[in-house]
Motif scaffolding. Structure first.
Motif, PDB file in Angstrom:
ATOM      1  N   SER A  62       0.819  -1.215   0.000  1.00  9.77           N
ATOM      2  CA  SER A  62       0.000   0.000   0.000  1.00  9.77           C
ATOM      3  C   SER A  62       0.854   1.266   0.000  1.00  9.77           C
ATOM      4  CB  SER A  62      -0.911   0.025   1.232  1.00  9.77           C
ATOM      5  OG  SER A  62      -0.151   0.107   2.428  1.00  9.77           O
ATOM      6  N   ASP A  63       2.158   1.124   0.304  1.00 15.39           N
ATOM      7  CA  ASP A  63       3.085   2.246   0.398  1.00 15.39           C
ATOM      8  C   ASP A  63       2.628   3.255   1.454  1.00 15.39           C
ATOM      9  OD1 ASP A  63       5.479   3.498  -0.369  1.00 15.39           O
ATOM     10  OD2 ASP A  63       4.414   4.894  -1.692  1.00 15.39           O
ATOM     11  N   VAL A  64       2.011   2.730   2.518  1.00 18.01           N
ATOM     12  CA  VAL A  64       1.510   3.573   3.607  1.00 18.01           C
ATOM     13  C   VAL A  64       2.312   3.292   4.870  1.00 18.01           C
ATOM     14  CG1 VAL A  64      -0.475   4.045   5.107  1.00 18.01           C
ATOM     15  CG2 VAL A  64      -0.813   3.743   2.649  1.00 18.01           C
ATOM     16  N   ASN A  65       2.717   4.344   5.555  1.00 18.62           N
ATOM     17  CA  ASN A  65       3.490   4.185   6.781  1.00 18.62           C
ATOM     18  C   ASN A  65       2.646   3.594   7.905  1.00 18.62           C
ATOM     19  OD1 ASN A  65       5.805   5.381   5.671  1.00 18.62           O
ATOM     20  ND2 ASN A  65       5.149   7.433   6.254  1.00 18.62           N
ATOM     21  N   TYR A  66       3.273   2.745   8.713  1.00 13.62           N
ATOM     22  CA  TYR A  66       2.617   2.273   9.931  1.00 13.62           C
ATOM     23  C   TYR A  66       2.603   3.414  10.938  1.00 13.62           C
ATOM     24  CZ  TYR A  66       2.980  -2.420   8.000  1.00 13.62           C
ATOM     25  OH  TYR A  66       2.853  -3.517   7.192  1.00 13.62           O
ATOM     26  N   ARG A  67       1.710   3.292  11.923  1.00  9.90           N
ATOM     27  CA  ARG A  67       1.533   4.384  12.879  1.00  9.90           C
ATOM     28  C   ARG A  67       1.524   3.863  14.309  1.00  9.90           C
ATOM     29  NH1 ARG A  67      -0.870   9.131  11.199  1.00  9.90           N
ATOM     30  NH2 ARG A  67      -2.447   9.130  12.844  1.00  9.90           N
ATOM     31  N   GLY A  68       1.601   4.796  15.263  1.00  8.00           N
ATOM     32  CA  GLY A  68       1.495   4.445  16.664  1.00  8.00           C
ATOM     33  C   GLY A  68       2.550   3.440  17.096  1.00  8.00           C
ATOM     34  N   TRP A  69       2.129   2.488  17.918  1.00  5.17           N
ATOM     35  CA  TRP A  69       3.051   1.490  18.444  1.00  5.17           C
ATOM     36  C   TRP A  69       3.702   0.682  17.333  1.00  5.17           C
ATOM     37  CZ3 TRP A  69       6.310   0.081  21.785  1.00  5.17           C
ATOM     38  CH2 TRP A  69       6.713  -1.262  21.902  1.00  5.17           C
ATOM     39  N   ASN A  70       2.972   0.401  16.254  1.00  2.00           N
ATOM     40  CA  ASN A  70       3.519  -0.399  15.153  1.00  2.00           C
ATOM     41  C   ASN A  70       4.785   0.225  14.578  1.00  2.00           C
ATOM     42  OD1 ASN A  70       1.327  -2.100  15.426  1.00  2.00           O
ATOM     43  ND2 ASN A  70       0.156  -1.167  13.769  1.00  2.00           N
TER      44      ASN A  70
END
Length: 334
Positions: A75-83
């Motif tokens: 998806s070329d989307v950054n992970y967020r938060g704890w991930n």
């Protein structure tokens, strides 16, 4: 605001983390599984973090991969938060060249597979769950035409991802690793500070760094008094993170708590600020400064984690919200 290219911080010195090579952090085998077994995600994450902290490593202070932030490759989307922090740490201790991940199904969809014997890492997603066995309040009269709707809450659940280095039969594009110059790093930092909405007053002539809620003022030592430009901006990011808790911004209750050092509220607020500073350091390309008296902070966090299993996940979520506010941008989620 013009978004600048996401870059990593200074190169990770993998050899210093060799003793973590055999550490299993929420890992699963490369098999698609379906189970109805209850998993306490909060406790699972907390146990892993406690183990790492007891070894003296602060997971959210680990250097960032030079290829960029952890993201889902399809998806070329950054992970967020704890991930974001978990996958950066996982990339480092395993020595993977990039922090890019994929699910078992996504690998199959790309006509490839996960290498035999490889283990993935479980990351978090938020699921809406309907509360059962709810009882109506007998003391409250309900309208005759009112239809009671079951209460729903968001709870963390997990799914498994694998670094692209753990796959075979898939040809991924070449990823260019760019290292920004010192001038570019400083320019990036100034962009972040200058474009923060509703920015507090910033004093750059202090003898120490702190945020004063009563006057909505951030105080930091002058740049020439700091060890480096990176240390200066990392400290400034930390204090700006605290300032977002002000009632005029995100109105974060932990900031206004007067429980003092060692309390759960204090630990959560400091953790939120540290994670925010780490994220902003990754975005701008600087190395995050180390915490003074880190042993005391680690002990404080360990105490808080043992008393509140939700601390890490919730603090990471707050940090992501805080970073989003400071950057004044919205990100897609992964």
């Amino acid at each position: 605001m013009t978004l600048f290219r996401l870059t990593g911080c200074i190169a990770a010195i993998i050899n210093s983390f060799n003793h973590f090579k055999s550490l299993n952090i929420m890992v699963t085998t490369a098999q698609p599984t379906t189970t109805n077994t209850f998993v306490d995600t909060y406790q699972e994450v907390t146990n892993a973090v406690i183990k790492i902290l007891e070894e003296g490593t602060i997971i959210w202070q680990c250097p960032w991969n030079q290829a960029g932030l952890p993201k889902n490759i399809t998806s070329d989307v950054n992970y967020r938060g704890w991930n974001l922090f978990l996958l950066n740490f996982h990339t480092m201790i395993k020595g993977y060249p990039t922090p890019y991940y994929i699910t078992y199904k996504q690998a199959n969809h790309l006509k490839g597979s996960i290498k035999k014997g490889e283990k993935g890492v479980r990351i978090i997603y938020w699921a809406e769950v309907e509360l059962k066995n709810q009882q109506a309040d007998a003391t409250t009269q309900q309208p005759a035409d009112k239809t009671d709707k079951p209460k729903k809450i968001m709870v963390p659940k997990t799914y498994t991802v694998f670094n692209i280095a753990q796959t075979e039969g898939i040809e991924f594009p070449y990823f260019e690793v760019g290292t920004p110059s010192e001038r570019e790093k400083i320019a990036n930092c100034e962009i972040v500070v200058d474009n923060m909405p509703n920015r507090p007053t910033i004093r750059k002539n202090g003898t120490s760094a702190y945020y004063q809620p009563s006057t909505d003022t951030v105080v930091v030592p002058s740049l020439k008094r700091c060890k480096s430009s990176e240390a200066y901006y990392s400290t400034l990011f930390h204090e700006l993170a605290h300032s977002t808790g002000h009632v005029s911004r995100l109105n974060r209750k932990e900031l206004l708590s007067d429980d003092g050092f060692g309390s759960t509220a204090y630990a959560k607020e400091e953790l939120t600020a540290e994670m925010t500073a780490a994220f902003l350091s990754a975005v701008t390309g600087i190395a995050q400064s180390t915490i003074d008296n880190s042993a005391a902070y680690i002990e404080s966090w360990l105490k808080a984690l043992r008393n509140d299993k939700t601390l890490v996940i919730k603090a990471a979520a707050q940090a992501q919200k805080t970073a989003d506010y400071i950057l004044s941008v919205e990100y897609e989620t992964a």
